[in-house]
Design a protein around this motif. Structure first.
Motif, PDB file in Angstrom:
ATOM      1  N   UNK A   1      58.871  60.266 -50.532  1.00 52.38           N
ATOM      2  CA  UNK A   1      60.212  60.032 -51.058  1.00 52.38           C
ATOM      3  C   UNK A   1      61.075  59.356 -49.983  1.00 52.38           C
ATOM      4  N   UNK A   2      62.217  58.774 -50.379  1.00 54.83           N
ATOM      5  CA  UNK A   2      63.074  58.104 -49.392  1.00 54.83           C
ATOM      6  C   UNK A   2      63.474  58.992 -48.208  1.00 54.83           C
ATOM      7  N   UNK A   3      63.565  60.292 -48.431  1.00 53.49           N
ATOM      8  CA  UNK A   3      63.934  61.191 -47.333  1.00 53.49           C
ATOM      9  C   UNK A   3      62.728  61.635 -46.502  1.00 53.49           C
ATOM     10  N   UNK A   4      61.539  61.088 -46.826  1.00 55.02           N
ATOM     11  CA  UNK A   4      60.341  61.407 -46.060  1.00 55.02           C
ATOM     12  C   UNK A   4      59.523  62.546 -46.619  1.00 55.02           C
ATOM     13  N   UNK A   5      60.042  63.249 -47.620  1.00 46.31           N
ATOM     14  CA  UNK A   5      59.307  64.374 -48.197  1.00 46.31           C
ATOM     15  C   UNK A   5      58.184  63.879 -49.104  1.00 46.31           C
ATOM     16  N   UNK A   6      57.161  64.698 -49.261  1.00 49.00           N
ATOM     17  CA  UNK A   6      56.095  64.379 -50.205  1.00 49.00           C
ATOM     18  C   UNK A   6      56.637  64.392 -51.624  1.00 49.00           C
ATOM     19  N   UNK A   7      56.174  63.458 -52.443  1.00 46.16           N
ATOM     20  CA  UNK A   7      56.597  63.401 -53.838  1.00 46.16           C
ATOM     21  C   UNK A   7      55.846  64.457 -54.650  1.00 46.16           C
ATOM     22  N   UNK A   8      56.491  65.047 -55.639  1.00 48.61           N
ATOM     23  CA  UNK A   8      55.769  65.973 -56.521  1.00 48.61           C
ATOM     24  C   UNK A   8      54.650  65.248 -57.264  1.00 48.61           C
ATOM     25  N   UNK A   9      53.542  65.936 -57.460  1.00 48.08           N
ATOM     26  CA  UNK A   9      52.509  65.416 -58.337  1.00 48.08           C
ATOM     27  C   UNK A   9      53.036  65.457 -59.766  1.00 48.08           C
ATOM     28  N   UNK A  10      52.478  64.630 -60.619  1.00 48.77           N
ATOM     29  CA  UNK A  10      52.945  64.613 -61.999  1.00 48.77           C
ATOM     30  C   UNK A  10      52.684  65.954 -62.669  1.00 48.77           C
ATOM     31  N   UNK A  11      53.680  66.494 -63.341  1.00 49.37           N
ATOM     32  CA  UNK A  11      53.567  67.597 -64.295  1.00 49.37           C
ATOM     33  C   UNK A  11      53.709  68.993 -63.719  1.00 49.37           C
ATOM     34  N   UNK A  12      53.295  69.278 -62.482  1.00 50.29           N
ATOM     35  CA  UNK A  12      53.124  70.669 -62.092  1.00 50.29           C
ATOM     36  C   UNK A  12      54.363  71.357 -61.526  1.00 50.29           C
ATOM     37  N   UNK A  13      55.266  70.616 -60.905  1.00 49.09           N
ATOM     38  CA  UNK A  13      56.305  71.268 -60.098  1.00 49.09           C
ATOM     39  C   UNK A  13      57.224  72.168 -60.925  1.00 49.09           C
ATOM     40  N   UNK A  14      57.687  71.697 -62.063  1.00 46.75           N
ATOM     41  CA  UNK A  14      58.627  72.521 -62.845  1.00 46.75           C
ATOM     42  C   UNK A  14      57.954  73.772 -63.371  1.00 46.75           C
ATOM     43  N   UNK A  15      56.690  73.655 -63.802  1.00 43.87           N
ATOM     44  CA  UNK A  15      55.972  74.837 -64.250  1.00 43.87           C
ATOM     45  C   UNK A  15      55.757  75.814 -63.095  1.00 43.87           C
ATOM     46  N   UNK A  16      55.499  75.277 -61.916  1.00 42.32           N
ATOM     47  CA  UNK A  16      55.301  76.121 -60.721  1.00 42.32           C
ATOM     48  C   UNK A  16      56.577  76.917 -60.428  1.00 42.32           C
ATOM     49  N   UNK A  17      57.722  76.259 -60.512  1.00 46.56           N
ATOM     50  CA  UNK A  17      58.983  76.946 -60.254  1.00 46.56           C
ATOM     51  C   UNK A  17      59.265  77.993 -61.328  1.00 46.56           C
ATOM     52  N   UNK A  18      58.990  77.641 -62.578  1.00 48.48           N
ATOM     53  CA  UNK A  18      59.215  78.605 -63.659  1.00 48.48           C
ATOM     54  C   UNK A  18      58.322  79.826 -63.495  1.00 48.48           C
TER      55      UNK A  18
END
Length: 325
Positions: free
Chosen positions: A304-321
């Protein structure tokens, strides 16, 4: 465990990282891995042997660093995979892991007579969705030991499967055998379904949008992304336009619901990043695409522009939930 012939457990990167997480008040699970096969091709040690004594010495080096620090200590990693086939049903695998477990139980009792933060599990069972090959007298004795040993809280499972309901076979086998115990799921995924589609032609919409030959196969695009990471949208388009992935994009949430519905789930975890082992230059149609499971696309997508790794498609929101129950 063989790593400790070369370095002290306190210097081991995995243990250091985990204990740093404990210091930041994260929960922590540590598995002790005894890779007798296919890594070394050695027969699994028998109790009373010189090889068994060597293994217990390694265990003694680790325990002072982690017991009463980590929340869960798993005795074993994938034992039925990591021992020769001949030792899976002749009692050798059970004798070995029961000996290690007794050693750990004794250490905890002697050093923490007033109670200990760290609970003990046996781990972990694989391929229970292939019962003809992988459910046998060894796994039956494994579950009997888990159920009948008061100091053991339960067993770990690693259901990597090839269809959305594949993990149900694991639950059907272990849950009736657990008694009042619980289970861990320190790995789970549809990675074998992903692998079945690596030789598919890429989606037509993706090919047209990015000017890629229509007969290109999925694995070739993944290898290109590993060699030169994609912009995030291009990686997302590949997976979004692939029906085998898009139709399963909520697998994490759906499977967590099934684990929790048993009333016996203790902890489940999943992979965060696409590590080096997933992203070698030799990725091909026969590779196991672990990198599609990761929460972050740290190898296939540009940062990402701030240097962080980009989320993989689909998983991040489910992981947080999932963390909110």
């Amino acid at each position: 465990m063989p790593d400790f012939d070369e370095e002290a457990p306190a210097d081991n990167r995995a243990i250091r990282t985990l204990l740093e997480a404990v210091d930041r008040e994260y929960g922590a699970v540590l598995s002790l891995k005894f890779p007798y096969f296919p890594h070394s091709h050695d027969r699994i040690p028998r109790p009373g042997s010189e090889e068994m004594a060597k293994e217990l010495t390694r265990v003694d080096e680790v325990l002072p660093e982690v017991v009463d620090e980590v929340d869960v200590l798993v005795i074993g990693n994938e034992p039925f995979i990591e021992c020769p086939e001949a030792d899976r049903t002749n009692g050798a695998i059970n004798d070995f892991y029961e000996t290690v477990a007794a050693h750990v139980i004794d250490y905890r009792a002697r050093n923490f007579p007033n109670g200990c933060k760290t609970v003990l599990y046996m781990g972990s069972l694989n391929h229970l969705d292939e019962p003809d090959e992988w459910i046998n007298s060894g796994t039956d004795r494994w579950m009997e030991y888990v159920r009948d040993t008061p100091e053991i809280e339960g067993t770990d499972i690693h259901p990597h499967v090839d269809k959305p309901d594949g993990a149900q076979a694991y639950l059907d086998y272990i849950v009736p055998e657990l008694g009042d115990k619980k289970f861990l799921v320190t790995e789970f995924s549809l990675v074998h379904l992903w692998k079945d589609h690596l030789s598919d032609k890429i989606p037509a919409a993706y090919a047209e949008k990015y000017g890629v030959p229509a007969d290109t196969e999925v694995w070739q695009v993944i290898r290109n992304a590993l060699k030169k990471p994609f912009p995030k949208q291009r990686w997302y388009d590949l997976l979004r336009e692939s029906p085998w992935f898009e139709s399963n994009k909520h697998y994490l949430s759906e499977q967590m619901a099934k684990f929790r519905a048993t009333g016996k789930l203790a902890v489940a975890t999943c992979g965060i990043g696409q590590d080096a082992a997933m992203s070698g230059d030799d990725f091909d149609a026969q590779s196991t695409p672990w990198l599609l499971n990761s929460i972050y696309a740290s190898a296939t997508v540009r940062p990402e522009p701030n240097g962080a790794a980009a989320p993989n498609y689909a998983w991040l929101e489910d992981f947080k939930r999932a963390q909110n129950g």
